[in-house]
Write an enzyme that holds these catalytic residues in place. Sequence first.
Site, PDB file in Angstrom:
ATOM      1  N   GLU A 135      43.171   2.870  29.867  1.00 36.47           N
ATOM      2  CA  GLU A 135      44.565   2.501  30.030  1.00 36.47           C
ATOM      3  C   GLU A 135      44.693   1.086  30.595  1.00 36.47           C
ATOM      4  OE1 GLU A 135      46.502   4.391  28.573  1.00 36.47           O
ATOM      5  OE2 GLU A 135      46.653   6.426  29.355  1.00 36.47           O
TER       6      GLU A 135
ATOM      7  N   ASP B 132      36.332  10.287  23.484  1.00 40.97           N
ATOM      8  CA  ASP B 132      36.909  10.866  24.697  1.00 40.97           C
ATOM      9  C   ASP B 132      37.176  12.362  24.549  1.00 40.97           C
ATOM     10  OD1 ASP B 132      38.993  10.531  22.863  1.00 40.97           O
ATOM     11  OD2 ASP B 132      39.884   8.861  23.943  1.00 40.97           O
TER      12      ASP B 132
ATOM     13  N   ASN C 252      50.470   1.253  24.254  1.00 42.82           N
ATOM     14  CA  ASN C 252      50.308   0.424  25.460  1.00 42.82           C
ATOM     15  C   ASN C 252      49.029  -0.423  25.401  1.00 42.82           C
ATOM     16  OD1 ASN C 252      48.291   2.289  25.848  1.00 42.82           O
ATOM     17  ND2 ASN C 252      49.042   3.082  27.802  1.00 42.82           N
TER      18      ASN C 252
ATOM     19  N   HIS D 179      45.935   0.729  24.821  1.00 40.19           N
ATOM     20  CA  HIS D 179      44.676   1.365  25.243  1.00 40.19           C
ATOM     21  C   HIS D 179      43.733   1.580  24.054  1.00 40.19           C
ATOM     22  CE1 HIS D 179      46.247   5.844  24.881  1.00 40.19           C
ATOM     23  NE2 HIS D 179      45.789   5.413  23.726  1.00 40.19           N
TER      24      HIS D 179
HETATM   25  P1  PGA Z   1      47.330   8.028  17.589  1.00 38.72           P
HETATM   26  O1  PGA Z   1      46.672   7.636  18.975  1.00 38.72           O
HETATM   27  O2  PGA Z   1      46.266   7.852  16.545  1.00 38.72           O
HETATM   28  O3  PGA Z   1      47.743   9.463  17.721  1.00 38.72           O
HETATM   29  O4  PGA Z   1      48.491   7.107  17.369  1.00 38.72           O
HETATM   30  C1  PGA Z   1      45.864   6.505  19.041  1.00 38.72           C
HETATM   31  C2  PGA Z   1      45.544   6.199  20.481  1.00 38.72           C
HETATM   32  O5  PGA Z   1      46.350   6.517  21.378  1.00 38.72           O
HETATM   33  O6  PGA Z   1      44.479   5.615  20.738  1.00 38.72           O
END
Ligand code: PGA
Length: 241
Positions: free
Chosen positions: A141, A67, A134, A136
């Site tokens: 999302e 992304d 959450n 995702h």
């Molecule tokens: P993080 O994010 O590695 O900074 O915890 C992971 C994500 O939100 O997919």
Amino acid sequence: MILHVFESEGSLACAAAVIFAAQILRKPDSVIGLATGSTPLGTYGELVRLYEEGVLDFSRVTSFNLDEYVGLPKSHPESYYAFMHRNLFDRINIRDTHLPDGQAEDLTGECRKYDEAIRKAGGVDLQLLGIGSNGHIGFNEPSDRFVYGTNVINLTESTISANRRFFDSADEVPRRAVSMGIGTIMSARSILLLAMGAQKADAIKAMMEDEVDPRIPASILRTHPSVTVLLDKAAAGGLSL
Ligand code: PGA
């Protein structure tokens, strides 16, 4: 799903790098899917070390990132383009790297082009994933349906506030991103998901133990034939298995 739980973040990162190393040694022209965020940093450090020690050669590897933020120039230090160059691409001999262009005028066309480029490269052999608290994956999302292809996503308040720590002010945090879709991610031949910390424990439990449900996007991974999950003890803390 294959699950391993590690005592430390260091051993988890080392194990993740070993899985990538095995992929690249077996298939030097592998197509790998990469992620940003805090989670993969240790893994990228280990991959750089394996490159510096002459174990890994990335010259024939192609990468596609999950992304990119919409509207943030590549030169912004928090763009995923800048993150990937700082933490991996500029430190190894990879040449063929791809991220979605979050500044494209035609974002819908950009999404289509990104899926097409992945398809033309032969598809992703090994996709690295983190997970949001959450549930995702990429920036897909929680929703009432799984979105198939690469798409433009309105980030939820929980993701915006999780990303706030990287920006000087709340206003600067991007509200939209281009992300590989769930179908794009599920098309990878193998998937490696990493999670560390107690803040991920509920999402990991829902992913591994609850019904497949687009409100926990990562739960779809239960239907994929080749997923390896590496956790530290805190992220595994909610599992009843
Ligand atoms: P993080 O994010 O590695 O900074 O915890 C992971 C994500 O939100 O997919």
